[in-house]
Design a protein around this motif. Structure first.
Motif, mmCIF file in Angstrom:
data_model
loop_
_atom_site.group_PDB
_atom_site.id
_atom_site.type_symbol
_atom_site.label_atom_id
_atom_site.label_comp_id
_atom_site.label_asym_id
_atom_site.label_seq_id
_atom_site.Cartn_x
_atom_site.Cartn_y
_atom_site.Cartn_z
ATOM 1 N N ILE A 269 0.784 -1.335 0.003
ATOM 2 C CA ILE A 269 -0.140 -0.214 -0.064
ATOM 3 C C ILE A 269 1.030 1.287 0.047
ATOM 4 C CG2 ILE A 269 -1.628 1.364 1.190
ATOM 5 C CD1 ILE A 269 -2.871 -1.441 2.365
ATOM 6 N N ALA A 270 1.814 1.039 0.942
ATOM 7 C CA ALA A 270 2.823 2.697 1.072
ATOM 8 C C ALA A 270 3.576 2.717 -0.398
ATOM 9 C CB ALA A 270 3.838 2.175 2.126
ATOM 10 N N ALA A 271 3.993 1.644 -1.023
ATOM 11 C CA ALA A 271 4.599 1.744 -2.096
ATOM 12 C C ALA A 271 3.793 2.152 -3.501
ATOM 13 C CB ALA A 271 5.223 0.255 -2.769
ATOM 14 N N LYS B 158 -3.521 -8.948 8.270
ATOM 15 C CA LYS B 158 -5.000 -9.012 8.443
ATOM 16 C C LYS B 158 -5.680 -7.986 9.396
ATOM 17 C CE LYS B 158 -5.019 -13.195 6.636
ATOM 18 N NZ LYS B 158 -5.875 -13.467 5.575
ATOM 19 N N ALA B 159 -5.170 -6.615 9.060
ATOM 20 C CA ALA B 159 -5.629 -5.482 9.612
ATOM 21 C C ALA B 159 -5.631 -4.340 8.559
ATOM 22 C CB ALA B 159 -5.010 -5.154 10.766
ATOM 23 N N HIS B 160 -6.418 -3.382 8.877
ATOM 24 C CA HIS B 160 -6.579 -1.981 8.174
ATOM 25 C C HIS B 160 -4.917 -1.323 8.476
ATOM 26 C CE1 HIS B 160 -10.514 -2.336 6.844
ATOM 27 N NE2 HIS B 160 -10.847 -2.818 8.248
ATOM 28 N N PRO B 161 -4.501 -0.504 7.509
ATOM 29 C CA PRO B 161 -3.420 0.042 7.864
ATOM 30 C C PRO B 161 -3.725 1.113 8.896
ATOM 31 C CG PRO B 161 -4.223 0.476 5.744
ATOM 32 C CD PRO B 161 -4.861 -0.533 6.308
ATOM 33 N N THR B 162 -2.706 2.063 9.251
ATOM 34 C CA THR B 162 -2.900 2.898 10.417
ATOM 35 C C THR B 162 -2.549 4.225 9.457
ATOM 36 O OG1 THR B 162 -0.824 2.930 11.258
ATOM 37 C CG2 THR B 162 -2.367 1.507 12.241
ATOM 38 N N ARG B 163 -2.691 5.567 10.179
ATOM 39 C CA ARG B 163 -2.403 6.915 9.701
ATOM 40 C C ARG B 163 -0.840 6.789 9.683
ATOM 41 N NH1 ARG B 163 -1.120 10.269 14.091
ATOM 42 N NH2 ARG B 163 -1.645 9.433 16.219
ATOM 43 N N GLN B 164 -0.214 5.911 10.551
ATOM 44 C CA GLN B 164 1.297 6.271 10.452
ATOM 45 C C GLN B 164 1.822 5.294 8.935
ATOM 46 O OE1 GLN B 164 -0.370 5.339 13.183
ATOM 47 N NE2 GLN B 164 0.111 6.696 14.938
ATOM 48 N N VAL B 165 1.338 4.591 8.896
ATOM 49 C CA VAL B 165 1.519 3.934 7.545
ATOM 50 C C VAL B 165 1.445 4.646 6.298
ATOM 51 C CG1 VAL B 165 0.890 1.996 5.892
ATOM 52 C CG2 VAL B 165 1.010 1.448 8.465
ATOM 53 N N ALA C 239 -9.375 4.109 0.317
ATOM 54 C CA ALA C 239 -10.868 3.502 0.681
ATOM 55 C C ALA C 239 -10.570 1.736 0.382
ATOM 56 C CB ALA C 239 -11.747 3.994 -0.650
ATOM 57 N N HIS C 240 -11.379 1.116 1.343
ATOM 58 C CA HIS C 240 -11.404 -0.106 1.133
ATOM 59 C C HIS C 240 -12.283 -0.717 0.163
ATOM 60 C CE1 HIS C 240 -13.030 -4.280 2.611
ATOM 61 N NE2 HIS C 240 -11.739 -4.242 3.409
ATOM 62 N N ALA C 241 -11.947 -1.996 -0.309
ATOM 63 C CA ALA C 241 -12.596 -2.153 -1.721
ATOM 64 C C ALA C 241 -14.171 -2.426 -1.464
ATOM 65 C CB ALA C 241 -11.887 -3.740 -1.980
ATOM 66 N N SER C 242 -14.589 -2.464 -0.193
ATOM 67 C CA SER C 242 -16.245 -2.495 -0.175
ATOM 68 C C SER C 242 -16.789 -1.051 -0.272
ATOM 69 C CB SER C 242 -16.488 -3.173 1.311
ATOM 70 O OG SER C 242 -15.999 -2.180 2.177
ATOM 71 N N GLY C 243 -15.787 -0.101 -0.040
ATOM 72 C CA GLY C 243 -16.495 1.252 -0.297
ATOM 73 C C GLY C 243 -16.902 1.629 0.947
ATOM 74 N N HIS C 244 -16.948 0.731 2.182
ATOM 75 C CA HIS C 244 -17.559 1.069 3.548
ATOM 76 C C HIS C 244 -16.693 1.710 4.449
ATOM 77 C CE1 HIS C 244 -21.905 -0.440 3.004
ATOM 78 N NE2 HIS C 244 -21.264 -0.978 1.943
ATOM 79 N N MET C 245 -15.476 1.737 4.360
ATOM 80 C CA MET C 245 -14.556 2.109 5.173
ATOM 81 C C MET C 245 -13.178 2.363 4.764
ATOM 82 S SD MET C 245 -14.425 -1.794 6.338
ATOM 83 C CE MET C 245 -16.044 -1.932 6.513
ATOM 84 N N GLY C 246 -12.359 3.171 5.393
ATOM 85 C CA GLY C 246 -11.072 3.531 4.823
ATOM 86 C C GLY C 246 -10.168 4.120 5.876
ATOM 87 N N VAL C 247 -9.107 4.654 5.329
ATOM 88 C CA VAL C 247 -7.929 5.114 6.409
ATOM 89 C C VAL C 247 -7.547 6.458 5.821
ATOM 90 C CG1 VAL C 247 -5.814 4.842 7.501
ATOM 91 C CG2 VAL C 247 -7.312 2.727 6.948
ATOM 92 N N ALA C 248 -7.269 7.359 6.806
ATOM 93 C CA ALA C 248 -6.737 8.728 6.663
ATOM 94 C C ALA C 248 -5.494 9.024 7.412
ATOM 95 C CB ALA C 248 -7.902 9.994 7.040
ATOM 96 N N ASN C 249 -4.596 9.844 6.515
ATOM 97 C CA ASN C 249 -3.451 10.037 7.490
ATOM 98 C C ASN C 249 -3.554 11.087 8.331
ATOM 99 O OD1 ASN C 249 -3.422 12.188 5.888
ATOM 100 N ND2 ASN C 249 -1.063 11.894 5.067
#
Length: 521
Positions: A84-86, A114-121, A134-144
């Protein structure tokens, strides 16, 4: 002088129970079918042994969201946080002028961690540039960290109704945003011309898969403004049916009458959309029995309470509008059924083909009730392959084996369609037909073979029954005189192909009202 074309020389599946030798099209409409229905001056279209079908109809997806993802960092192949980072780092370097870095398509179920990444990632990947994935489902995601700051999400920000903000041990936001906490986040959009460009690319994606009628299944104000601008400028090449978010735009048809009564420049408002729960693979779908593997009993959760849902149903009935309700868990399905039954009783109004979208874990007793109420189901049957193994872990065999119970729906008298929920998956209707016919998971587990459809039943769900869902069965969904010449040409006959090979069939040509809009190179 009329414009006419004669289709012949291959397999012709009309979805009307016959297989004529030829089809005559005049001015974009089917005029005759039969053994020999040529007309002097008609252009010949020799199928050369290929198969002609009515064009596929997308019964549920999000064309504006798919368009948006075409301008984001692709994350669907990521298998760890490093991937993801790359991908984000590469996207940021290639797009130095983009103010927000966005990515789409990661799935924590398939990551090594087996987890969602964090803002630090995300911080390590893009530094201080705001970033949301955004997660593939579109129902969740991660912000930095930078994005959280701009969005105003802090340690003191409460969880919104119907959503959750991930927290670190000290209460600081972790970056993870779930359901309404994610879907309500205001992320800047590109300029209008760039949005037009992405929409035109998205239309070509649908056409490449043989689809000529598409859906925007969750239309808020920005999406509506884009769709209307596309229509007004004549840039829509596929028929597009949009469903405004009923919590925001119940009055939209009142001031857009040109789009509410029928197609206007290929755009129309089909009704309203409401979310009643979340994602089963994301463990936010609302269940009547708990998920497996949680430290304490956990059932997922609803988006609205019963009174709110009933009010939405009543409003749809009062205005004579179709309502599509996102329901994955059986508790959400029950809420929809009960609220709709109450609304029918209190309003005394007839229903307009309400649709339970996804219906992943709907039960046999609920399907019986849906049949009584005239309620349709639109199954995201590709879950059997893509997340079937995850559902076995989340729900156990008894529940997971019978996800997307299409055959039970057929026996119960519930009319249903099949969809891919793009951009969650590409809008590949032959893939969804394959999933419905075979019901096998990525790891090869066979899920309730009693729920397998025949190839013809599955094809009907993406043609004639999909047209019925839209109230367009007199104009689309099959090949017969008087209907639009919306066709797809396939390199093989799906009724004669090995069921395991259906997903490998190629779309050779997509035709909208007699005009070729896509042709395989």
């Amino acid at each position: 002088m009329c414009d006419s074309t004669l289709f012949f020389g291959g397999n012709i599946i009309t979805m009307e129970g016959d297989c004529p030798e030829s089809v005559l099209v005049e001015d974009g409409v089917v005029r005759r079918t039969g053994r020999s229905c040529g007309q002097k001056g008609a252009r010949p279209f020799d199928l050369k042994g290929a198969t002609l079908l009515p064009a596929f109809i997308d019964s549920h997806s999000h064309i504006t969201a798919l368009a948006q993802t075409l301008g984001l960092a692709p994350l669907e192949k990521a298998r760890c946080f490093g991937d993801i980072a790359a991908a984000l780092r590469s996207f940021a370097q290639e797009n130095p002028s983009v103010s927000w870095i966005s990515g789409f398509g990661y799935d924590h179920n398939f990551l090594k961690e087996k987890a969602h990444p964090t803002r630090q990632v995300l911080d390590k990947a893009v530094g201080d540039r705001p970033c949301v994935i955004a997660h593939a489902s579109g129902h969740m995601g991660v912000a930095n960290t930078a994005a959280l700051r701009i969005l105003g999400i802090t340690q003191s920000t409460p969880d919104p109704d119907g959503g959750r903000i991930g927290r670190e041990p000290d209460g600081q936001p972790s970056g993870y945003l779930e359901e309404t906490a994610f879907t309500s986040a205001s992320i800047p959009r590109p300029g209008l011309e760039e949005q037009f460009r992405l929409m035109e690319k998205a239309q070509q994606v649908y056409l490449r898969y043989g689809i000529t009628t598409v859906q925007d299944g969750y239309t808020r104000k920005p999406e509506w403004q884009l769709l209307k601008a596309m229509a007004d400028s004549g840039r829509l090449t596929v028929d597009t049916v949009c469903y405004p978010d009923c919590s925001e735009l119940f009055d939209l048809p009142d001031y857009c009458a040109a789009y509410a009564g029928g197609y206007h420049n290929r755009l129309r408002i089909g009704g309203y959309k409401i979310f009643l729960d979340g994602s089963p693979q994301g463990r936010t779908a609302w269940m009547s029995q708990p998920y497996l593997g949680a430290e304490k009993e956990y059932y997922g959760y609803p988006i609205y309470d019963d009174d709110q849902v009933t009010a939405f149903m009543e409003q749809a009935l009062q205005t004579g509008r179709q309502l599509l309700a996102h329901c994955n868990g059986d508790a959400a399905a029950q809420q929809m059924i009960d609220a709709y039954a109450r609304a029918l009783q209190t309003t005394g109004k007839p229903g307009v083909r309400p649709v339970m979208i996804h219906a992943q874990l709907v039960r046999p007793d609920q399907l019986q009730r849906m049949a009584q109420l005239g309620m349709m189901a639109s199954f995201f049957v590709a879950h059997t392959y893509y997340w079937g193994d995850i559902h076995l872990q989340n729900f156990g065999p008894q529940r997971a084996m019978r996800i997307s119970p299409a055959k039970t729906a057929l026996r119960a008298g519930v009319r249903f369609t099949l969809h891919q929920d793009s951009p969650v998956l590409p809008p590949d209707m032959l893939n969804t037909v394959w999933c419905a016919v075979n019901r096998v998971t990525r790891q090869g587990a066979a899920l309730s073979q009693e729920e397998c459809l025949t190839p013809y039943e599955a094809l009907r769900a993406v043609t004639l029954d999909a047209a019925y869902q839209y109230g367009e069965e007199e104009r689309k969904g099959s090949i017969r005189p008087g209907k639009l010449a919306d066709f797809v040409v396939l390199d093989q006959n799906p009724l004669q192909t090995d069921p395991q090979a259906i997903k490998d069939i190629q779309v050779l040509c997509t035709i909208k009202e007699g005009r070729i809009l896509y042709e395989k190179a």
